[in-house]
Design an enzyme around this catalytic site. Sequence first.
Site, PDB file in Angstrom:
ATOM      1  N   SER A 175       0.546  -1.468   0.161  1.00 40.26           N
ATOM      2  CA  SER A 175      -0.038   0.157  -0.252  1.00 40.26           C
ATOM      3  C   SER A 175       1.046   1.470   0.149  1.00 40.26           C
ATOM      4  O   SER A 175       2.161   1.346   0.689  1.00 40.26           O
ATOM      5  CB  SER A 175      -0.979   0.128   1.222  1.00 40.26           C
ATOM      6  N   TYR A 196      -1.906  -2.008  10.731  1.00 38.24           N
ATOM      7  CA  TYR A 196      -1.510  -2.532   9.692  1.00 38.24           C
ATOM      8  C   TYR A 196      -0.348  -1.730   8.206  1.00 38.24           C
ATOM      9  O   TYR A 196       0.005  -2.414   7.428  1.00 38.24           O
ATOM     10  CB  TYR A 196      -3.204  -1.292   8.688  1.00 38.24           C
TER      11      TYR A 196
HETATM   12  P1  NAD Z   1     -11.663  -5.548   0.312  1.00 44.68           P
HETATM   13  O1  NAD Z   1     -12.599  -5.951   1.892  1.00 44.68           O
HETATM   14  O2  NAD Z   1     -12.579  -5.167  -0.653  1.00 44.68           O
HETATM   15  O3  NAD Z   1     -10.550  -7.409   0.351  1.00 44.68           O
HETATM   16  C1  NAD Z   1     -10.571  -8.189   0.864  1.00 44.68           C
HETATM   17  C2  NAD Z   1     -10.050  -9.781   0.705  1.00 44.68           C
HETATM   18  O4  NAD Z   1      -9.336 -10.412   1.562  1.00 44.68           O
HETATM   19  C3  NAD Z   1     -11.293 -10.597   0.485  1.00 44.68           C
HETATM   20  O5  NAD Z   1     -11.715 -10.945  -0.332  1.00 44.68           O
HETATM   21  C4  NAD Z   1     -11.978 -11.009   1.635  1.00 44.68           C
HETATM   22  O6  NAD Z   1     -12.534 -11.996   2.066  1.00 44.68           O
HETATM   23  C5  NAD Z   1     -10.135 -11.344   2.132  1.00 44.68           C
HETATM   24  N1  NAD Z   1      -9.460 -11.419   3.205  1.00 44.68           N
HETATM   25  C6  NAD Z   1      -9.399 -10.796   4.535  1.00 44.68           C
HETATM   26  N2  NAD Z   1      -9.774 -11.640   5.829  1.00 44.68           N
HETATM   27  C7  NAD Z   1      -9.161 -12.704   5.169  1.00 44.68           C
HETATM   28  C8  NAD Z   1      -8.258 -14.113   5.807  1.00 44.68           C
HETATM   29  N3  NAD Z   1      -8.582 -14.062   6.708  1.00 44.68           N
HETATM   30  N4  NAD Z   1      -8.235 -14.916   5.368  1.00 44.68           N
HETATM   31  C9  NAD Z   1      -8.546 -14.930   3.824  1.00 44.68           C
HETATM   32  N5  NAD Z   1      -8.948 -14.402   3.394  1.00 44.68           N
HETATM   33  C10 NAD Z   1      -9.464 -13.148   3.618  1.00 44.68           C
HETATM   34  O7  NAD Z   1      -9.902  -5.058   0.469  1.00 44.68           O
HETATM   35  P2  NAD Z   1      -9.893  -4.983  -0.543  1.00 44.68           P
HETATM   36  O8  NAD Z   1      -8.966  -2.721  -0.776  1.00 44.68           O
HETATM   37  O9  NAD Z   1      -9.154  -5.177  -2.086  1.00 44.68           O
HETATM   38  O10 NAD Z   1      -8.401  -4.611  -0.258  1.00 44.68           O
HETATM   39  C11 NAD Z   1      -7.167  -6.430  -0.836  1.00 44.68           C
HETATM   40  C12 NAD Z   1      -6.362  -5.947  -0.390  1.00 44.68           C
HETATM   41  O11 NAD Z   1      -4.915  -4.527  -1.046  1.00 44.68           O
HETATM   42  C13 NAD Z   1      -5.481  -5.489   0.874  1.00 44.68           C
HETATM   43  O12 NAD Z   1      -4.293  -6.393   1.250  1.00 44.68           O
HETATM   44  C14 NAD Z   1      -5.279  -4.054   0.827  1.00 44.68           C
HETATM   45  O13 NAD Z   1      -4.447  -3.920   2.414  1.00 44.68           O
HETATM   46  C15 NAD Z   1      -5.171  -3.923   0.096  1.00 44.68           C
HETATM   47  N6  NAD Z   1      -4.860  -2.350  -0.482  1.00 44.68           N
HETATM   48  C16 NAD Z   1      -6.152  -1.563  -0.015  1.00 44.68           C
HETATM   49  C17 NAD Z   1      -6.772  -0.356  -0.166  1.00 44.68           C
HETATM   50  C18 NAD Z   1      -8.071   0.501  -0.829  1.00 44.68           C
HETATM   51  O14 NAD Z   1      -7.729   1.961  -0.974  1.00 44.68           O
HETATM   52  N7  NAD Z   1      -8.824  -0.310  -1.205  1.00 44.68           N
HETATM   53  C19 NAD Z   1      -5.481   0.200  -1.119  1.00 44.68           C
HETATM   54  C20 NAD Z   1      -4.147   0.189  -0.635  1.00 44.68           C
HETATM   55  C21 NAD Z   1      -3.304  -1.328  -0.327  1.00 44.68           C
END
Ligand code: NAD
Length: 263
Positions: free
Chosen positions: A146, A159
């Site tokens: 991130s 995080y």
């Molecule tokens: P999201 O909530 O849409 O998706 C998260 C996914 O992780 C889901 O499929 C959920 O089921 C899975 N997950 C969570 N806990 C789990 C566990 N214990 N076992 C198996 N699966 C699990 O979130 P997102 O925004 O798509 O995030 C995805 C990744 O991207 C994360 O690592 C997040 O930190 C990173 N990220 C997101 C953003 C943003 O702005 N959305 C920015 C930077 C990084």
Amino acid sequence: MSGSLKGLVALVTGATSGIGLGIAHSLAKRGCSIVVNGLGDAKVFENLKEDFARQHGVDTHFSGEDLAKLSDIQKLHNDVLKLYPRGLDILVNNAGFQHVCPVESFPTETWDAMIAVMLTAPFHLTQRFLPRMRVKGWGRIINMSSTHGHVASANKSAYISAKHGIIGFTKTVAIETAGSGVTCNAICPGYVETPLSMKQVEDRSRDQGITLEEAKAQIVGVHASKQPVKLEHIGEMAAFLCSPAADQMTGASLVVDGGWTAQ
Ligand code: NAD
């Protein structure tokens, strides 16, 4: 569209939603077979299976294993090898979640779960799937960090620790695999609209008594572009990392953040 991935197999964790789902689509549309991991009920998996079959016609399998548990990670590994005895070609460690709270009151069990899912699970999965990549002389490991792997914000200690940590892990694996045909890189998105980030928009809107649009504008306001990152931007970055053009890219942490961290 960059390179065909026909004949390859990818595991994308956290792919039942958001960024992981976007990456799974970007890889599947290039012909890659996908194992989709993530939390969700049978209906979620059923819908995804139909979607992938209709849109991409690739082999797709679903795993609801909880990556906070080592026994589930072991099961996921065994299940993948039953399906694909030659192992994975692409491992995308993407699963994650957020909890916002000052460090003094941050719940220990939430800290442990966040580090387990976003830092320790990528270690366990890499350790298990890397040996077969080495044998094949080709592999791609993509870790989801991130902008919070490069900079910090208040109240996100677990995080930000996990996201900084995964960049260190990425660099180490990159050095250990250098020259083997396996690469390991991290992607560092800024704000992408997903259920994870929308929860923060909703919390901010409620806490400050502002509209959802105003809250979103505040959050996206940290981007120099003032525009959000789209799911396709991250999906296509992952596909690029799997293309021959990225053969010599390894150990990188690639920010896709509308200029947030350039400021
Ligand atoms: P999201 O909530 O849409 O998706 C998260 C996914 O992780 C889901 O499929 C959920 O089921 C899975 N997950 C969570 N806990 C789990 C566990 N214990 N076992 C198996 N699966 C699990 O979130 P997102 O925004 O798509 O995030 C995805 C990744 O991207 C994360 O690592 C997040 O930190 C990173 N990220 C997101 C953003 C943003 O702005 N959305 C920015 C930077 C990084």
